[in-house]
Design a protein around this motif. Structure first.
Motif, PDB file in Angstrom:
ATOM      1  N   UNK A 456       0.847  -1.186   0.000  1.00 28.36           N
ATOM      2  CA  UNK A 456       0.000   0.000   0.000  1.00 28.36           C
ATOM      3  C   UNK A 456       0.890   1.247   0.000  1.00 28.36           C
ATOM      4  N   UNK A 457       0.761   2.040  -1.032  1.00 28.68           N
ATOM      5  CA  UNK A 457       1.639   3.195  -1.161  1.00 28.68           C
ATOM      6  C   UNK A 457       0.979   4.258  -2.021  1.00 28.68           C
ATOM      7  N   UNK A 458       1.520   5.468  -1.940  1.00 32.32           N
ATOM      8  CA  UNK A 458       1.162   6.575  -2.815  1.00 32.32           C
ATOM      9  C   UNK A 458       2.426   7.340  -3.170  1.00 32.32           C
ATOM     10  N   UNK A 459       2.458   7.853  -4.399  1.00 31.90           N
ATOM     11  CA  UNK A 459       3.604   8.630  -4.874  1.00 31.90           C
ATOM     12  C   UNK A 459       3.115  10.023  -5.249  1.00 31.90           C
ATOM     13  N   UNK A 473       0.394   3.105 -11.438  1.00 33.46           N
ATOM     14  CA  UNK A 473      -0.835   3.891 -11.467  1.00 33.46           C
ATOM     15  C   UNK A 473      -1.119   4.668 -10.202  1.00 33.46           C
ATOM     16  N   UNK A 474      -0.145   4.783  -9.313  1.00 29.81           N
ATOM     17  CA  UNK A 474      -0.403   5.484  -8.047  1.00 29.81           C
ATOM     18  C   UNK A 474       0.486   6.710  -7.898  1.00 29.81           C
ATOM     19  N   UNK A 475       0.752   7.376  -8.989  1.00 29.97           N
ATOM     20  CA  UNK A 475       1.561   8.584  -8.973  1.00 29.97           C
ATOM     21  C   UNK A 475       0.653   9.797  -9.144  1.00 29.97           C
ATOM     22  N   UNK A 476       0.688  10.698  -8.179  1.00 32.64           N
ATOM     23  CA  UNK A 476      -0.138  11.903  -8.167  1.00 32.64           C
ATOM     24  C   UNK A 476       0.732  13.100  -8.533  1.00 32.64           C
ATOM     25  N   UNK A 490      -6.271   9.613   7.641  1.00 33.22           N
ATOM     26  CA  UNK A 490      -5.646   8.400   7.116  1.00 33.22           C
ATOM     27  C   UNK A 490      -6.294   7.196   7.790  1.00 33.22           C
ATOM     28  N   UNK A 491      -7.022   6.416   7.024  1.00 30.83           N
ATOM     29  CA  UNK A 491      -7.769   5.295   7.594  1.00 30.83           C
ATOM     30  C   UNK A 491      -6.960   4.012   7.683  1.00 30.83           C
ATOM     31  N   UNK A 492      -5.752   4.001   7.149  1.00 30.69           N
ATOM     32  CA  UNK A 492      -4.936   2.793   7.220  1.00 30.69           C
ATOM     33  C   UNK A 492      -3.487   3.109   6.939  1.00 30.69           C
ATOM     34  N   UNK A 493      -2.564   2.249   7.372  1.00 31.65           N
ATOM     35  CA  UNK A 493      -1.139   2.529   7.117  1.00 31.65           C
ATOM     36  C   UNK A 493      -0.832   2.501   5.625  1.00 31.65           C
ATOM     37  N   UNK A 494      -0.139   3.504   5.159  1.00 33.16           N
ATOM     38  CA  UNK A 494       0.213   3.595   3.749  1.00 33.16           C
ATOM     39  C   UNK A 494       1.598   4.226   3.637  1.00 33.16           C
ATOM     40  N   UNK A 495       2.421   3.663   2.778  1.00 31.11           N
ATOM     41  CA  UNK A 495       3.759   4.204   2.552  1.00 31.11           C
ATOM     42  C   UNK A 495       3.655   5.355   1.552  1.00 31.11           C
ATOM     43  N   UNK A 496       4.204   6.489   1.905  1.00 35.39           N
ATOM     44  CA  UNK A 496       4.088   7.693   1.074  1.00 35.39           C
ATOM     45  C   UNK A 496       5.465   8.094   0.558  1.00 35.39           C
ATOM     46  N   UNK A 497       5.556   8.273  -0.752  1.00 37.29           N
ATOM     47  CA  UNK A 497       6.752   8.821  -1.386  1.00 37.29           C
ATOM     48  C   UNK A 497       6.433  10.243  -1.852  1.00 37.29           C
TER      49      UNK A 497
END
Length: 556
Positions: A456-459, A473-476, A490-497
């Motif tokens: 689980x991650x977001x960029x 597909x998770x690059x903003x 934040x409803x759950x742990x997510x790794x953020x770049x």
């Protein structure tokens, strides 16, 4: 000897010149094919998203053009479906992938084919109007200047199809009758252009007007042919739009667009690309003249002189060509057709710029007039044919009077500076200057995720295309503003770049990159992310870390 009569004496010479030009262009394109990935290919975010759609299709998921929208819940991933892209790039790349090629290899091959085929077709068209030395000069510019600089496969494909379109249109315009076969061929070419670029529908209007004012067929036949072209292009454009809407998902056709009429708010500088395109980019003279004038003048003065000198010379040569040639001259007839197409497309772009403004941007900050140089680029070689013919007349004709001798000297000096510089610049760009040797942030992120087993991650990266090209597909592209970030949860742990870029250039759609940098740094600090890596002496930095769940308003 003038006009289309040249084709009888230039056929054998033209074939040899076309073969030589294509071989030379292939040699110049070799680094693009040899380099890994797309490091030698300029690619915009639109094509990056289309290639991502091809990746999804190759995995059996169908075509999806996806982008990301900021979500109040940091854990949640939201997809938006922009529908403004024609499917041509996807279909061409997907067809080549069917032959067993990888997506990026197929994309490079498609761009290479478009460049080679386009160069050959432009020379086939130019041989109808230019003498030998003029044709050589045109081939030189095609190889070293006009066949470069695209950021989309659609641009290259439009540039490739344009001479084929003009060859067919010329046959219809010069015929006493409009045959159904020729008309159907022209309709098919216009439809192919629309698949590549929805704006290609303007060709039907321009062709109809050209037939009406320049055609030799009876008036009734010209009106009927023009009506068929416009009707077919309109129906096909609507069909493509419906097809794109079907695979793109729900939502508005052009998200982020608001209505408004701001014609008189368009800054004058936005018309500069139009001027450059009309004068065929000064036949390659803008940059070398700017360098030459910059040796003994200020930068602002050099820019003005570099812009004005080719405009003055070409204007004088063009005016002389119009006055001296017969009304039925083939070159003038083709110049009229090219001018009609230029005027029609400019009116379309101006109308779009007047009707739409991007949300959150200044008035008239829309991809109409602003990017006219890219949209009009497929017409530049057509206009260059007339300008080169006009310059050739100045050089080859008798020099009567001081004004004529000065103009001839200016033309010779212009060619003497421009042609060597254009060739040297292209060779240096392709073989001397290195490609991107540093590891892109997207590649590091991909390796880091794989090594750490992050699911689980977001960029967040203002330049998302590298991530999209890797199929991520998770690059903003938009960072959270401090005010908006304070309202998230934040409803759950997510790794953020978070990729912080200090070297991003100011663009019409990116008016304040420094503010984006500040927002990126604020995100990294607020989420307590660690610096993972730096590039370009700290100009690019990647921050990352696991964001634990938190309630709305608790983030400081």
């Amino acid at each position: 000897m003038d006009g289309c009569e040249n084709r009888f004496i230039n056929d054998r010479f033209a074939v040899r010149l076309i073969v030589a030009a294509c071989l030379l262009l292939l040699a110049l394109k070799a680094p693009m094919f040899i380099a890994a990935g797309l490091s030698r290919v300029p690619v915009g975010k639109d094509d990056a998203s289309l290639l991502q759609a091809v990746e999804y299709s190759m995995a059996g998921n169908g075509f999806f053009i996806v982008a990301q929208v900021k979500e109040t819940d940091l854990f949640h991933v939201t997809y938006d479906y922009p529908r403004t892209q024609a499917p041509g790039t996807m279909l061409i790349t997907r067809a080549l992938c069917g032959a067993g090629l990888q997506v990026l290899v197929a994309y490079k091959l498609a761009r290479g084919i478009a460049a080679l085929l386009g160069a050959a077709c432009w020379l086939l068209l130019a041989r109808l109007f230019l003498k030998r030395i003029e044709l050589v000069a045109f081939a030189f510019l095609i190889v070293f200047y006009f066949s470069w600089g695209w950021v989309k496969l659609g641009d290259a494909a439009m540039w490739c199809l344009a001479p084929i379109y003009f060859l067919n249109l010329l046959h219809i315009v010069n015929s006493e009758t409009v045959t159904p076969v020729r008309l159907a061929t022209l309709v098919l070419i216009i439809c192919a252009c629309e698949i590549i670029w929805l704006g290609g529908a303007y060709l039907a209007l321009a062709a109809g007007i050209s037939l009406l004012f320049v055609g030799k067929a009876p008036l009734r036949g010209r009106l009927l042919a023009g009506g068929v072209l416009v009707l077919a292009a309109g129906v096909w454009s609507k069909t493509i739009s419906m097809a794109v809407a079907a695979y793109a998902g729900a939502g508005a056709f052009s998200p982020g667009i608001s209505m408004g009429f701001f014609l008189f708010d368009i800054p004058m500088r936005h018309y500069l690309p139009v001027l450059k395109a009309f004068f065929a980019e000064g036949l390659g003279a803008w940059m070398p003249l700017k360098w030459a004038f910059g040796l003994f003048a200020s930068q602002d003065a050099a820019r003005i002189a570099a812009l004005g000198a080719p405009v003055l010379v070409l204007s004088a040569a063009g005016a002389g060509a119009v006055k001296s040639r017969e009304p039925g001259s083939a070159v003038l007839r083709f110049a009229a057709i090219a001018g009609i197409h230029f005027a029609m497309l400019f009116c379309v772009l101006l109308a779009l710029s007047s009707m739409f403004t991007q949300e959150g941007a200044e008035h008239a900050q829309v991809n109409g007039v602003i990017q006219a140089d890219r949209y009009l680029y497929h017409l530049a070689p057509a206009l260059a044919i007339f300008w080169i013919a006009a310059l050739g007349r100045i050089v080859a004709g008798p020099a009567h009077g001081a004004a004529r001798r000065v103009l001839r000297l200016a033309v010779i000096l212009l060619a003497g500076i421009t042609l060597p510089w254009v060739a040297a610049h292209r060779v240096r760009s392709e073989f001397v200057l290195p490609g991107r040797t540093g590891e892109p942030a997207a590649v590091f992120v991909e390796k880091h995720r794989a090594a750490a087993g992050i699911a689980e991650y977001k960029i967040f990266d203002i330049l998302t295309k590298d991530h999209w090209l890797l199929g991520d597909g998770r690059a903003y592209k938009n960072y959270y503003e401090p005010e908006y970030l304070a309202l998230t949860r934040n409803s759950g742990p997510v790794y953020v770049y978070v990729v912080v870029r200090r070297n991003v250039q100011k663009m019409p759609h990116r008016p304040n990159p420094q503010l984006s940098t500040e927002h990126a740094l604020n995100m990294a600090r607020a989420l307590k992310l660690k610096k993972l890596k730096e590039w370009d002496r700290g100009q690019v930095a990647l921050y990352g870390g696991l964001a634990a769940p938190y309630a709305q308003g608790s983030l400081r």
